[in-house]
Scaffold this motif. Structure first.
Motif, PDB file in Angstrom:
ATOM      1  N   VAL A  85       0.877  -1.179   0.000  1.00 37.82           N
ATOM      2  CA  VAL A  85       0.000   0.000   0.000  1.00 37.82           C
ATOM      3  C   VAL A  85       0.908   1.221   0.000  1.00 37.82           C
ATOM      4  O   VAL A  85       1.856   1.298   0.783  1.00 37.82           O
ATOM      5  N   PHE A  86       0.627   2.143  -0.898  1.00 33.34           N
ATOM      6  CA  PHE A  86       1.421   3.359  -0.962  1.00 33.34           C
ATOM      7  C   PHE A  86       0.581   4.516  -1.464  1.00 33.34           C
ATOM      8  O   PHE A  86      -0.522   4.328  -1.965  1.00 33.34           O
ATOM      9  N   VAL A  87       1.103   5.717  -1.305  1.00 33.30           N
ATOM     10  CA  VAL A  87       0.452   6.929  -1.785  1.00 33.30           C
ATOM     11  C   VAL A  87       1.030   7.251  -3.154  1.00 33.30           C
ATOM     12  O   VAL A  87       2.246   7.233  -3.358  1.00 33.30           O
ATOM     13  N   GLY A  88       0.148   7.525  -4.102  1.00 26.72           N
ATOM     14  CA  GLY A  88       0.569   7.914  -5.443  1.00 26.72           C
ATOM     15  C   GLY A  88      -0.074   9.226  -5.843  1.00 26.72           C
ATOM     16  O   GLY A  88      -1.079   9.642  -5.261  1.00 26.72           O
ATOM     17  N   LYS A  89       0.537   9.869  -6.811  1.00 27.33           N
ATOM     18  CA  LYS A  89       0.014  11.140  -7.314  1.00 27.33           C
ATOM     19  C   LYS A  89      -0.165  11.016  -8.822  1.00 27.33           C
ATOM     20  O   LYS A  89       0.722  10.523  -9.524  1.00 27.33           O
ATOM     21  N   VAL A  90      -1.311  11.457  -9.326  1.00 29.46           N
ATOM     22  CA  VAL A  90      -1.593  11.380 -10.758  1.00 29.46           C
ATOM     23  C   VAL A  90      -0.670  12.359 -11.481  1.00 29.46           C
ATOM     24  O   VAL A  90      -0.778  13.574 -11.313  1.00 29.46           O
ATOM     25  N   SER A  91       0.257  11.810 -12.278  1.00 31.35           N
ATOM     26  CA  SER A  91       1.194  12.642 -13.045  1.00 31.35           C
ATOM     27  C   SER A  91       0.576  13.108 -14.354  1.00 31.35           C
ATOM     28  O   SER A  91       0.845  14.199 -14.823  1.00 31.35           O
TER      29      SER A  91
END
Length: 146
Positions: A85-91
């Motif tokens: 589980v991790f935090v991602g950012k929409v590039s």
């Protein structure tokens, strides 16, 4: 492995202008938007990954997600019962070219991994390393003819 093999491997990998090698691997993932304090997570999916790399993932979905949005990603690596589980950012996001003529809109996304804990990072990067080595090397440690 000889230096000529390492040089050839570096040349193959660096021919792609991306920062990290991408692997097409049929993993399913779930994602959720960051909830308000006290609210429960609303996991979307599963969605099938288009590709996975050391710094991010790519996937398609019918849900429109804004560029810059932070999302939680949950996926199960093969032969591992505990999800990463991790935090991602929409590039980036765009309409999927396959679906441009379809009545149902499908969006393609590139997600940059922003944060994960050290144990998750180790598991995820270990998995990625194994996949990259498997793509370019045979079981004897020799470069595959690509």
């Amino acid at each position: 492995m000889g230096s000529q093999h390492l040089g050839k491997l570096r040349k193959i990998i660096s021919s792609d202008k991306r920062l990290c090698e991408r692997i097409e691997f049929p993993l399913k993932m779930f994602y959720a938007f960051q909830p308000e304090p006290g609210a429960e997570l609303d996991w979307k999916g599963p969605v099938l990954l288009d590709n996975i790399g050391g710094e991010g993932v790519g996937f398609n979905d019918s849900v429109l997600i804004a560029k810059g949005a932070e999302i939680l990603i949950r996926m199960y690596l093969p032969e591992d019962s505990v999800p990463v589980v991790f935090v991602g950012k929409v590039s980036w996001s765009k309409l999927s070219p396959v679906e441009l003529k379809s009545a149902k809109k499908i969006y393609s996304y590139g997600i940059h991994i922003e944060k994960y804990d050290p144990v998750t990072e180790s598991r995820f990067l270990g998995f990625m390393s194994d996949q990259i080595l498997g793509k370019y090397m045979d079981d004897s440690g020799n470069l595959k003819d690509i």
